[in-house]
Enzyme design. Structure first.
Site, short mmCIF file in Angstrom:
data_model
loop_
_atom_site.label_atom_id
_atom_site.label_comp_id
_atom_site.label_asym_id
_atom_site.label_seq_id
_atom_site.Cartn_x
_atom_site.Cartn_y
_atom_site.Cartn_z
N ALA A 158 -14.93 -18.98 -12.46
CA ALA A 158 -15.77 -20.16 -12.28
C ALA A 158 -15.24 -21.03 -11.14
O ALA A 158 -16.01 -21.50 -10.29
CB ALA A 158 -15.85 -20.97 -13.57
N TYR A 159 -13.94 -21.26 -11.13
CA TYR A 159 -13.36 -22.14 -10.12
C TYR A 159 -13.50 -21.53 -8.74
O TYR A 159 -13.88 -22.23 -7.78
CB TYR A 159 -11.89 -22.41 -10.45
CG TYR A 159 -11.31 -23.57 -9.69
CD1 TYR A 159 -11.67 -24.87 -10.00
CD2 TYR A 159 -10.40 -23.37 -8.65
CE1 TYR A 159 -11.15 -25.95 -9.30
CE2 TYR A 159 -9.88 -24.44 -7.94
CZ TYR A 159 -10.25 -25.72 -8.27
OH TYR A 159 -9.74 -26.78 -7.57
#
Length: 297
Positions: A158-159
């Site tokens: 996600a990051y």
């Protein structure tokens, strides 16, 4: 207070800067360092009490706004109120961010989505809200990205996706904004001593995996010098700002990194095996906790 001039002769004293995610970490210290240079600072974030404390410690004129950067209506209202309060906006730093770690397959879908919403959508909402004011002042927009935009990493889907997205967004926005006199910059930071990184390090697997990265990407860097580099970048309206100097060297070789990380990362994931099941699933650090609290989770 003395005036600080950048490479283009720009004077920061008297300018107005907006900093999102300003309650702690990079945003808080950046606000303090800009204020020390005579900048009037508008703080934006989800923690009104913390923002109030930051504002009270600044050297000069400041104010704070409690707002979620993913909320178009709220951020449009913030931009209007900042413009009324200070009369102009010269600098906007899209810094607000959250993170999760752990395997994608077992990640919390809501937490995963929230990282994309805050880091990517929130940056776009911030830019949309403040671009009219920046066009009036022919100002500067700094998008805070990350080493995660340059190189992929297992357990950080996600990051990495969000920071790659904000980098691409800023690159794409740059010519559009530039035609209206606004300079768009991107800031890259490696692992920096913030609540987010400390929160991730509380998990044994995430901490050990990071320690196994090759030097210098396995180090945690002090916050002060990293933010000093951001301030210097703002002073010269830089299109690329590197919180750690070695990150500049990553740019020419970044095309080689996905294949390398794909091979090495697979070995690392196998090394940790079943221990990956114990990695926490929620947002990390005090900022993550504040985000969840603000949304009633």
């Amino acid at each position: 207070m003395s005036k600080v001039k950048g490479a283009r002769g720009a004077v920061l004293e008297g300018r107005v800067a907006v900093v999102t995610g300003a309650a702690r970490g990079v945003g808080e210290l950046l606000a303090r360092k800009l204020s020390a240079r005579g900048v009037k600072v508008a703080l934006v974030g989800l923690e009104p009490d913390a923002l109030k404390r930051v504002s009270e410690r600044l050297h000069g004129e400041s104010a704070y706004w409690h707002a979620d950067v993913t909320d178009h209506v709220a951020m449009a209202e913030v931009a209007e109120q900042v413009g009324e309060r200070f009369g102009r906006v010269d600098i906007v730093v899209a810094n607000a961010g959250v993170a999760i770690g752990g395997p994608f397959a077992t990640s919390d879908p809501d937490a995963w989505r929230r990282v994309i919403e805050v880091n990517l959508i929130g940056s776009a909402v911030t830019a949309r809200a403040f671009l009219p004011l920046l066009m009036e002042s022919r100002g500067y927009l700094l998008q805070v990205a990350s080493l995660a935009a340059v190189t992929p990493s297992p357990l950080m889907t996600a990051y990495c996706a969000s920071k790659s997205g904000v980098e691409a967004f800023a690159h794409s926005l740059r010519p559009e904004a530039g035609a209206r006199g606004v300079t768009v910059g991107i800031a890259y930071l490696s692992w920096t001593d913030t609540d987010m990184v400390r929160g991730a390090d509380r998990d044994d697997v995430m901490r050990e995996m990071r320690q196994r990265l090759p030097w210098p990407s396995n180090k945690t860097y002090p916050l002060g010098p990293s933010v000093d580099r951001l301030v210097a970048g703002i002073e010269r309206r830089a299109t690329h700002v590197y919180g750690q100097g070695w990150l500049r060297v990553m740019q020419p070789v970044r095309g080689l990194l996905p294949a390398l990380i794909g091979a090495v990362g697979k070995r690392e994931v196998r090394h940790f095996g079943d221990r990956l099941d114990d990695v926490p699933r929620g947002l990390v650090g005090a900022g993550g906790a504040a985000d969840e609290a603000a949304r009633g989770q």
